[in-house]
Design a protein around this motif. Structure first.
Motif, PDB file in Angstrom:
ATOM      1  N   HIS A 144     -48.017   0.940   7.158  1.00 42.40           N
ATOM      2  CA  HIS A 144     -48.134   2.127   6.314  1.00 42.40           C
ATOM      3  C   HIS A 144     -49.200   1.740   5.299  1.00 42.40           C
ATOM      4  CE1 HIS A 144     -46.624   5.841   4.528  1.00 42.40           C
ATOM      5  NE2 HIS A 144     -46.897   5.274   3.371  1.00 42.40           N
ATOM      6  N   TYR A 164     -51.505   6.898   3.967  1.00 41.03           N
ATOM      7  CA  TYR A 164     -51.818   7.137   5.369  1.00 41.03           C
ATOM      8  C   TYR A 164     -50.746   6.464   6.202  1.00 41.03           C
ATOM      9  CZ  TYR A 164     -54.176   6.355   9.869  1.00 41.03           C
ATOM     10  OH  TYR A 164     -54.488   6.280  11.201  1.00 41.03           O
ATOM     11  N   ASN A 165     -50.093   7.244   7.072  1.00 44.08           N
ATOM     12  CA  ASN A 165     -49.062   6.701   7.952  1.00 44.08           C
ATOM     13  C   ASN A 165     -49.467   6.979   9.395  1.00 44.08           C
ATOM     14  OD1 ASN A 165     -46.824   5.797   9.253  1.00 44.08           O
ATOM     15  ND2 ASN A 165     -45.365   7.101   8.185  1.00 44.08           N
ATOM     16  N   THR A 169     -46.616   8.300  12.477  1.00 43.32           N
ATOM     17  CA  THR A 169     -46.085   9.632  12.758  1.00 43.32           C
ATOM     18  C   THR A 169     -46.980  10.313  13.782  1.00 43.32           C
ATOM     19  OG1 THR A 169     -47.348  10.590  10.935  1.00 43.32           O
ATOM     20  CG2 THR A 169     -45.119   9.856  10.441  1.00 43.32           C
ATOM     21  N   SER A 212     -49.894  11.094   9.459  1.00 43.00           N
ATOM     22  CA  SER A 212     -49.848  11.851   8.206  1.00 43.00           C
ATOM     23  C   SER A 212     -50.784  11.224   7.175  1.00 43.00           C
ATOM     24  CB  SER A 212     -48.420  11.906   7.664  1.00 43.00           C
ATOM     25  OG  SER A 212     -47.958  10.609   7.404  1.00 43.00           O
ATOM     26  N   ASP A 267     -52.067  11.856   3.141  1.00 40.81           N
ATOM     27  CA  ASP A 267     -51.873  12.545   1.869  1.00 40.81           C
ATOM     28  C   ASP A 267     -52.940  12.046   0.908  1.00 40.81           C
ATOM     29  OD1 ASP A 267     -50.742  14.052  -0.189  1.00 40.81           O
ATOM     30  OD2 ASP A 267     -49.501  12.366  -0.834  1.00 40.81           O
ATOM     31  N   ALA A 283     -59.202  15.087   7.586  1.00 35.84           N
ATOM     32  CA  ALA A 283     -58.055  15.672   6.903  1.00 35.84           C
ATOM     33  C   ALA A 283     -58.281  17.164   6.681  1.00 35.84           C
ATOM     34  CB  ALA A 283     -57.820  14.972   5.569  1.00 35.84           C
TER      35      ALA A 283
END
Length: 82
Positions: free
Chosen positions: A14, A37-38, A41, A45, A47, A74
């Motif tokens: 992560h 940043y993940n 998933t 995902s 953000d 994004a």
């Protein structure tokens, strides 16, 4: 520089998107966290605090290659007209 800092358990990456001096270690002390940043998933995902990223780039911060790609891919939030 704006780059990724890895957090999370072993084999469960992560990332934080951080503003950090270029010569510091990957997970060294950062100036500010401007997103996450993940990749685990589906879909991955991301953000981002776009206003803070724009601020730091205006001050001369450079984006790493990966952060540049994340920023380009994004979705752009639509600004609501009040």
């Amino acid at each position: 520089m704006i780059r990724l800092a890895r957090v999370g358990a072993r084999k469960q990456p992560h990332y934080r998107i951080v503003v950090i001096e270029k010569d510091r270690a990957r997970n060294g002390r950062s100036i500010e966290v401007v997103g996450t940043y993940n990749p685990r998933t589906n879909p991955a995902s991301v953000d981002l605090k776009r206003d803070r990223i724009d601020y730091w780039t205006s001050k001369g911060a450079q984006l790493s290659d990966r952060v540049g790609k994340l920023l380009a891919n994004a979705p752009v939030e639509a600004a609501s007209a009040a």
